[in-house]
Scaffold this motif. Structure first.
Motif, PDB file in Angstrom:
ATOM      1  N   HIS A 162       1.098  -0.973   0.464  1.00  0.00           N
ATOM      2  CA  HIS A 162       0.241   0.352  -0.086  1.00  0.00           C
ATOM      3  C   HIS A 162       1.278   1.062   0.451  1.00  0.00           C
ATOM      4  CE1 HIS A 162      -3.272   2.696   0.984  1.00  0.00           C
ATOM      5  NE2 HIS A 162      -3.133   3.327   1.862  1.00  0.00           N
ATOM      6  N   LEU A 163       1.727   1.211   0.518  1.00  0.00           N
ATOM      7  CA  LEU A 163       2.902   2.287   0.947  1.00  0.00           C
ATOM      8  C   LEU A 163       3.975   3.068   0.271  1.00  0.00           C
ATOM      9  CD1 LEU A 163       4.410   1.793   4.897  1.00  0.00           C
ATOM     10  CD2 LEU A 163       2.601   3.676   4.067  1.00  0.00           C
ATOM     11  N   LEU A 164       3.776   1.754  -1.189  1.00  0.00           N
ATOM     12  CA  LEU A 164       4.805   1.575  -2.208  1.00  0.00           C
ATOM     13  C   LEU A 164       4.217   1.938  -3.399  1.00  0.00           C
ATOM     14  CD1 LEU A 164       7.334  -0.938  -0.857  1.00  0.00           C
ATOM     15  CD2 LEU A 164       7.745   1.509  -0.914  1.00  0.00           C
ATOM     16  N   VAL A 165       2.793   1.581  -3.293  1.00  0.00           N
ATOM     17  CA  VAL A 165       2.136   2.121  -4.975  1.00  0.00           C
ATOM     18  C   VAL A 165       2.135   2.945  -5.397  1.00  0.00           C
ATOM     19  CG1 VAL A 165      -0.264   2.455  -6.122  1.00  0.00           C
ATOM     20  CG2 VAL A 165       0.221   0.016  -4.928  1.00  0.00           C
ATOM     21  N   GLY A 166       2.151   3.688  -6.638  1.00  0.00           N
ATOM     22  CA  GLY A 166       3.106   4.453  -7.367  1.00  0.00           C
ATOM     23  C   GLY A 166       4.446   5.346  -7.047  1.00  0.00           C
ATOM     24  N   CYS A 167       5.561   4.282  -6.306  1.00  0.00           N
ATOM     25  CA  CYS A 167       5.870   5.150  -5.788  1.00  0.00           C
ATOM     26  C   CYS A 167       7.687   5.006  -6.196  1.00  0.00           C
ATOM     27  CB  CYS A 167       6.854   4.963  -4.225  1.00  0.00           C
ATOM     28  SG  CYS A 167       5.610   5.143  -2.921  1.00  0.00           S
ATOM     29  N   THR A 168       8.530   6.451  -6.292  1.00  0.00           N
ATOM     30  CA  THR A 168      10.016   6.447  -7.467  1.00  0.00           C
ATOM     31  C   THR A 168      10.494   5.213  -6.637  1.00  0.00           C
ATOM     32  OG1 THR A 168       9.190   8.608  -7.821  1.00  0.00           O
ATOM     33  CG2 THR A 168      11.747   7.553  -7.561  1.00  0.00           C
ATOM     34  N   THR A 169      11.610   4.650  -7.423  1.00  0.00           N
ATOM     35  CA  THR A 169      12.303   3.699  -6.682  1.00  0.00           C
ATOM     36  C   THR A 169      13.717   4.096  -6.569  1.00  0.00           C
ATOM     37  OG1 THR A 169      10.900   1.446  -8.468  1.00  0.00           O
ATOM     38  CG2 THR A 169      13.216   1.558  -7.379  1.00  0.00           C
ATOM     39  N   ILE A 170      13.612   4.217  -4.532  1.00  0.00           N
ATOM     40  CA  ILE A 170      14.724   4.332  -3.810  1.00  0.00           C
ATOM     41  C   ILE A 170      15.027   3.015  -2.829  1.00  0.00           C
ATOM     42  CG2 ILE A 170      15.019   5.897  -2.383  1.00  0.00           C
ATOM     43  CD1 ILE A 170      12.975   7.435  -3.307  1.00  0.00           C
ATOM     44  N   ASP A 171      16.325   2.919  -3.746  1.00  0.00           N
ATOM     45  CA  ASP A 171      17.402   1.989  -3.161  1.00  0.00           C
ATOM     46  C   ASP A 171      17.545   2.635  -1.567  1.00  0.00           C
ATOM     47  OD1 ASP A 171      18.746  -0.146  -1.967  1.00  0.00           O
ATOM     48  OD2 ASP A 171      20.166   0.190  -3.218  1.00  0.00           O
ATOM     49  N   TYR A 172      16.862   2.569  -0.233  1.00  0.00           N
ATOM     50  CA  TYR A 172      17.198   2.999   1.118  1.00  0.00           C
ATOM     51  C   TYR A 172      19.038   2.512   1.074  1.00  0.00           C
ATOM     52  CZ  TYR A 172      17.431   3.775   5.808  1.00  0.00           C
ATOM     53  OH  TYR A 172      17.611   3.565   7.372  1.00  0.00           O
ATOM     54  N   ALA A 173      19.440   1.172   1.395  1.00  0.00           N
ATOM     55  CA  ALA A 173      19.957   0.780   1.920  1.00  0.00           C
ATOM     56  C   ALA A 173      21.644   1.287   1.459  1.00  0.00           C
ATOM     57  CB  ALA A 173      19.887  -1.023   1.328  1.00  0.00           C
ATOM     58  N   SER A 174      21.741   1.253   0.201  1.00  0.00           N
ATOM     59  CA  SER A 174      22.502   2.257  -0.459  1.00  0.00           C
ATOM     60  C   SER A 174      22.754   3.501  -0.556  1.00  0.00           C
ATOM     61  CB  SER A 174      22.189   1.565  -2.091  1.00  0.00           C
ATOM     62  OG  SER A 174      21.813   3.135  -2.320  1.00  0.00           O
ATOM     63  N   LEU A 175      21.919   4.880   0.644  1.00  0.00           N
ATOM     64  CA  LEU A 175      22.684   5.639   1.093  1.00  0.00           C
ATOM     65  C   LEU A 175      22.853   6.080   1.917  1.00  0.00           C
ATOM     66  CD1 LEU A 175      18.409   6.626   0.657  1.00  0.00           C
ATOM     67  CD2 LEU A 175      19.824   7.434  -0.761  1.00  0.00           C
ATOM     68  N   LYS A 176      24.338   6.402   1.490  1.00  0.00           N
ATOM     69  CA  LYS A 176      25.159   6.724   2.972  1.00  0.00           C
ATOM     70  C   LYS A 176      24.107   7.948   3.543  1.00  0.00           C
ATOM     71  CE  LYS A 176      29.411   6.485   0.214  1.00  0.00           C
ATOM     72  NZ  LYS A 176      30.009   6.781  -0.672  1.00  0.00           N
ATOM     73  N   PRO A 177      24.490   7.315   5.009  1.00  0.00           N
ATOM     74  CA  PRO A 177      24.049   8.345   6.155  1.00  0.00           C
ATOM     75  C   PRO A 177      24.084  10.050   5.918  1.00  0.00           C
ATOM     76  CG  PRO A 177      26.210   7.419   7.046  1.00  0.00           C
ATOM     77  CD  PRO A 177      25.983   6.569   5.704  1.00  0.00           C
ATOM     78  N   GLY A 178      24.087  10.754   5.870  1.00  0.00           N
ATOM     79  CA  GLY A 178      24.316  12.680   6.532  1.00  0.00           C
ATOM     80  C   GLY A 178      24.385  12.413   8.313  1.00  0.00           C
ATOM     81  N   GLY A 179      24.854  13.903   8.529  1.00  0.00           N
ATOM     82  CA  GLY A 179      25.012  14.031   9.718  1.00  0.00           C
ATOM     83  C   GLY A 179      24.358  15.562  10.658  1.00  0.00           C
ATOM     84  N   PHE A 180      24.333  15.182  11.743  1.00  0.00           N
ATOM     85  CA  PHE A 180      23.130  16.051  12.351  1.00  0.00           C
ATOM     86  C   PHE A 180      24.137  16.366  13.717  1.00  0.00           C
ATOM     87  CE2 PHE A 180      19.273  13.014  11.479  1.00  0.00           C
ATOM     88  CZ  PHE A 180      18.672  13.995  10.905  1.00  0.00           C
ATOM     89  N   LYS A 181      23.612  17.754  13.605  1.00  0.00           N
ATOM     90  CA  LYS A 181      24.721  18.260  14.146  1.00  0.00           C
ATOM     91  C   LYS A 181      22.913  19.543  15.336  1.00  0.00           C
ATOM     92  CE  LYS A 181      29.270  18.669  13.707  1.00  0.00           C
ATOM     93  NZ  LYS A 181      30.333  19.562  12.488  1.00  0.00           N
ATOM     94  N   GLY A 182      23.573  20.188  16.129  1.00  0.00           N
ATOM     95  CA  GLY A 182      22.781  20.806  17.511  1.00  0.00           C
ATOM     96  C   GLY A 182      21.386  20.688  18.009  1.00  0.00           C
ATOM     97  N   THR A 183      20.441  21.159  18.595  1.00  0.00           N
ATOM     98  CA  THR A 183      19.494  20.817  18.789  1.00  0.00           C
ATOM     99  C   THR A 183      17.613  20.916  18.104  1.00  0.00           C
ATOM    100  OG1 THR A 183      20.103  21.653  20.319  1.00  0.00           O
ATOM    101  CG2 THR A 183      17.979  21.499  21.329  1.00  0.00           C
ATOM    102  N   LEU A 184      17.088  20.086  18.061  1.00  0.00           N
ATOM    103  CA  LEU A 184      15.776  19.371  17.886  1.00  0.00           C
ATOM    104  C   LEU A 184      14.886  20.899  19.138  1.00  0.00           C
ATOM    105  CD1 LEU A 184      14.059  17.319  15.828  1.00  0.00           C
ATOM    106  CD2 LEU A 184      13.543  17.089  17.535  1.00  0.00           C
TER     107      LEU A 184
END
Length: 230
Positions: free
Chosen positions: A5-27
């Protein structure tokens, strides 16, 4: 069934191949009012810490190397209630990543509406496909920082969902900048709760923090629901 249901009509994105970004600061996430049929359990606002604002640095050389979200309304991950019972699929499970993605959309909507401000310049070159990649990179960053458990099913589904046809239609919608603008009353509540927190937002509205507090003299401080420092 849920994943399908969540993936119907979605652009294919290979999440596992994505490299991590970095967070700093306070949320910081604040509650400023009751919810409704459309806004859910309440009215929530992301607020940058004036002394240590949240930033996200993308891996690689893609557009918007550093993203700094400003004051904005947020509903977390906008995950349907029926799906929230599943592990990893709740609107606040990856909150820092959602804040980055929400700001990319918020800023883009103002660009679409012809609003010019230096706050939007750092995300001006982001395309819709990039917005989904950024969310995946942010989730990978949370995993690497050991702030969330690795859950490739939920993370992959969420990353693909924000690349869906529905999300694409929302990307270029007109009139959203004014519609989503944080109200004067809520800005006053935010400023009362954390003095100086609206400073990063004031350039867009043309009001300094002291002036914002005068807008709604009867306003009470917003309630701080959550803080997270990287």
């Amino acid at each position: 069934m849920l994943a399908t249901h969540l993936l119907v009509g979605c652009t294919t994105i290979d999440y596992a191949s994505l490299k991590p970004g970095g967070f700093k600061g306070t949320l910081i996430v604040m509650w400023v009012g009751e919810g409704s049929d459309t806004s859910g359990d309440g009215k929530f606002v992301f607020v940058p810490d004036p002394r240590n604002p949240l930033t996200f640095t993308r891996p690689g050389d893609g557009p918007a190397k550093v993203i700094r979200p400003r004051v904005m309304y947020t509903d977390g991950g906008s995950v349907p209630r029926i799906a929230q019972v599943f592990k990893g699929l709740n609107p606040w499970g990856y909150a820092p990543a959602y804040m980055i993605h929400d700001w990319v959309f918020t800023a883009h909507h103002c660009i679409v509406d012809g609003k010019s401000n230096a706050q939007y310049d750092e995300v001006a070159n982001i395309k819709f496909e990039d917005s989904a990649l950024i969310l995946g990179e942010a989730i990978q960053g949370l995993v690497e920082a050991k702030l969330v458990r690795r859950d490739d099913v939920a993370a992959s589904a969420i990353t693909s969902a924000v690349g869906s046809r529905i999300a694409r239609n929302l990307w270029d919608v007109e009139g959203a900048c004014a519609r989503d603008k944080v109200s004067d009353t809520h800005l006053a509540q935010i400023e009362l709760a954390i003095p100086g927190s609206t400073e990063l937002f004031s350039a867009r509205r043309g009001s300094a923090p002291k002036e914002i507090r005068k807008i709604a003299p009867s306003a009470k401080p917003a309630r701080v629901l959550s803080t997270l420092t990287f």
